[in-house]
Design an enzyme around this catalytic site. Structure first.
Site, PDB file in Angstrom:
ATOM      1  N   LYS A   1     -50.904 -89.315  18.098  1.00 59.10           N
ATOM      2  CA  LYS A   1     -51.611 -90.218  18.070  1.00 59.10           C
ATOM      3  C   LYS A   1     -51.125 -91.719  18.636  1.00 59.10           C
ATOM      4  CE  LYS A   1     -54.589 -88.840  14.183  1.00 59.10           C
ATOM      5  NZ  LYS A   1     -54.071 -87.693  13.778  1.00 59.10           N
TER       6      LYS A   1
ATOM      7  N   GLU B   1     -59.626 -97.418  11.147  1.00 57.92           N
ATOM      8  CA  GLU B   1     -60.101 -96.598   9.911  1.00 57.92           C
ATOM      9  C   GLU B   1     -58.839 -95.257   9.972  1.00 57.92           C
ATOM     10  OE1 GLU B   1     -61.025 -95.513  13.005  1.00 57.92           O
ATOM     11  OE2 GLU B   1     -60.591 -93.662  13.087  1.00 57.92           O
TER      12      GLU B   1
ATOM     13  N   SER C   1     -49.220 -80.504  17.701  1.00 55.40           N
ATOM     14  CA  SER C   1     -49.666 -81.814  17.517  1.00 55.40           C
ATOM     15  C   SER C   1     -48.735 -82.795  16.776  1.00 55.40           C
ATOM     16  CB  SER C   1     -50.961 -82.212  17.053  1.00 55.40           C
ATOM     17  OG  SER C   1     -51.102 -81.394  16.042  1.00 55.40           O
TER      18      SER C   1
HETATM   19  C1  LIG Z   1     -54.597 -86.553  13.369  1.00 55.49           C
HETATM   20  C2  LIG Z   1     -54.047 -85.224  13.608  1.00 55.49           C
HETATM   21  C3  LIG Z   1     -54.757 -84.158  14.138  1.00 55.49           C
HETATM   22  C4  LIG Z   1     -56.260 -84.249  14.197  1.00 55.49           C
HETATM   23  O1  LIG Z   1     -56.722 -84.987  15.302  1.00 55.49           O
HETATM   24  P1  LIG Z   1     -57.167 -84.761  16.809  1.00 55.49           P
HETATM   25  O2  LIG Z   1     -57.972 -86.084  17.035  1.00 55.49           O
HETATM   26  O3  LIG Z   1     -58.130 -83.603  16.473  1.00 55.49           O
HETATM   27  O4  LIG Z   1     -56.081 -84.354  17.501  1.00 55.49           O
HETATM   28  C5  LIG Z   1     -53.816 -83.116  14.691  1.00 55.49           C
HETATM   29  N1  LIG Z   1     -52.609 -83.074  14.368  1.00 55.49           N
HETATM   30  C6  LIG Z   1     -52.077 -83.990  13.815  1.00 55.49           C
HETATM   31  C7  LIG Z   1     -50.597 -83.978  13.701  1.00 55.49           C
HETATM   32  C8  LIG Z   1     -52.605 -85.299  13.583  1.00 55.49           C
HETATM   33  O5  LIG Z   1     -51.980 -86.177  12.859  1.00 55.49           O
END
Ligand SMILES: *Cc1c(COP(=O)(O)O)cnc(C)c1O
Length: 395
Positions: free
Chosen positions: A91, A113, A379
């Site tokens: 993010k 948000e 992610s």
């Molecule tokens: C917020 C988040 C997501 C989901 O958000 P996307 O916009 O779909 O990427 C996925 N993995 C992690 C670790 C997150 O913090």
């Protein structure tokens, strides 16, 4: 002819996308639509963005060959380590990009948000970095269940305002943020946390996250002699980490794109967040996309054990990738994700975010050749999810 999977000038991906916003916001959003690509392509912008990604976020994030995981699935699996970024997930790539744009547009105040608090923390972080006022809207229920992230945001200097309407979760926080934006269109920039919202947000966020696929190409070329994997697997909440991991591969149909949504307790249980299966066309947060709704258009409350996937829609690009078949949409239940998350701990010594564990759970449902190259976008890291892991496994 090469197909185009990127946004057109009006922010449409086929029939999805656009900018459905209150009239009060037209000037603001139109200015952003006119400026964002030009600003992002300026040399001075790119220089500052790239420098911060390197020195502050810690990029490039490694592309790690996961040997034991590969042995288990009898193929070659690489993990793109977004979990190693500052603040623990992808993010931050996006919030750094957006704060630089906000500064360029002369904005003095940032709003955001947040659901689980991850985007709120990433936004509060860059506001502290730049010395800009930060207000984060968060559902009252989420504030109660995500106390550590609320504390983080406060430590970073942000004001956290509870959303007390509706179900008191993410969609209510988003409504509050939009209301605030309407009341402060001049001085305030709204940093959206995924590839959702009115044009240009989905395309803008995808471009900021596209550093992920840019690096994958370079790193894979070095390790495998080719830029192109056979598969890219990513979890999808709103879809930003997936959009970033796909970006430079969208037009290359040899690279199969796999999107994994949260099936919660099961697709048919009514407690799920698998939008591509359960969603219908509708408008949410300013764009036309797939969303989970009742026959009369009320948004259905989503559910997933993972707060980051707990969103009733997907970004318009993902709706289009699903509709055209360019990406294959799969899903994983809470149980499948938790099992896959624990498996990565034991096999590789990496504790993944539960969101990322959904992507890992897809491995078990796919068939690979021995020399396939699979890139899985990890992610985020699992520190924030420790309590959920503890409760689930009774640790
Ligand atoms: C917020 C988040 C997501 C989901 O958000 P996307 O916009 O779909 O990427 C996925 N993995 C992690 C670790 C997150 O913090």
């Amino acid at each position: 002819m090469l197909k185009n999977y990127h946004a057109d000038k009006e922010g449409y991906y086929g029939e999805f996308g656009g900018a459905f916003i209150p009239e009060m916001l037209y000037p603001n959003v139109e200015k952003l639509q006119e400026e964002y690509i030009k600003a992002m392509q300026e040399v001075s912008f790119q220089k500052e963005f790239q420098q911060l990604l390197q020195d502050y976020v810690g990029r490039p994030s490694p592309l790690y060959f996961a040997k034991r995981l590969s042995e288990k699935y009898n193929t070659k699996i690489y993990l793109k380590r977004e979990d190693l970024n500052h603040t623990g997930a992808h993010k931050i790539n996006n919030t750094i990009g957006q704060i630089l744009l906000a500064k360029r547009l002369g904005k003095k105040r940032i709003i955001a948000e947040t659901g689980a608090g991850q985007h709120g923390v990433a936004t509060a972080t860059v506001c502290a970095l730049m010395g800009i006022q930060c207000v984060v809207f968060m559902g009252e229920v989420d504030i109660a269940r995500q106390a550590p992230n609320v504390a983080r945001m406060k430590m970073l200097g942000a004001e956290v305002i509870p959303a007390i309407s509706g179900s008191k979760t993410l969609k209510d926080a988003t409504n509050e943020a939009i209301r605030d934006w309407i009341n402060h269109p001049e001085d305030t920039f709204y940093i959206i946390g995924s590839v959702v919202g009115p044009h240009p947000y989905p395309d803008m966020v995808a471009r900021f996250q596209s550093v992920i696929s840019e690096e994958i190409k370079r790193q894979l070329k070095k390790k495998e002699g080719t830029e192109d994997p056979d598969y890219i697997i990513a979890c999808v909440g709103g879809g930003s980490n997936a959009a970033g991991a796909y970006f430079h591969y969208l037009e290359n149909e040899n690279v199969k794109l796999i999107a994994v949504e949260a099936a919660g307790k099961g697709i048919d249980t009514g407690e799920s967040a698998a939008t591509s299966v359960l969603g219908k066309e509708g408008i949410i947060h300013g764009s036309k996309t797939l969303l989970m709704q009742t026959d009369d258009g009320q948004i259905i409350e989503p559910y997933s054990i993972s707060a980051g996937l707990d969103y009733p829609g997907v970004g318009p690009q993902h709706a289009y990738l699903q509709r055209t078949g360019r990406a294959t949409f799969m899903n994983a239940t809470d149980d499948e994700a938790m099992k896959a998350g624990l498996e990565l701990c034991k096999l590789e010594g990496i504790i993944p975010a539960i969101e990322s564990a959904h992507a890992l759970a897809a491995l078990d449902k796919m068939e690979f050749e021995k020399d396939d190259i699979v890139v899985l976008n990890l992610s985020g890291r699992g520190d924030k999810d420790l309590n959920t892991y503890i409760d689930y496994f009774g640790l």
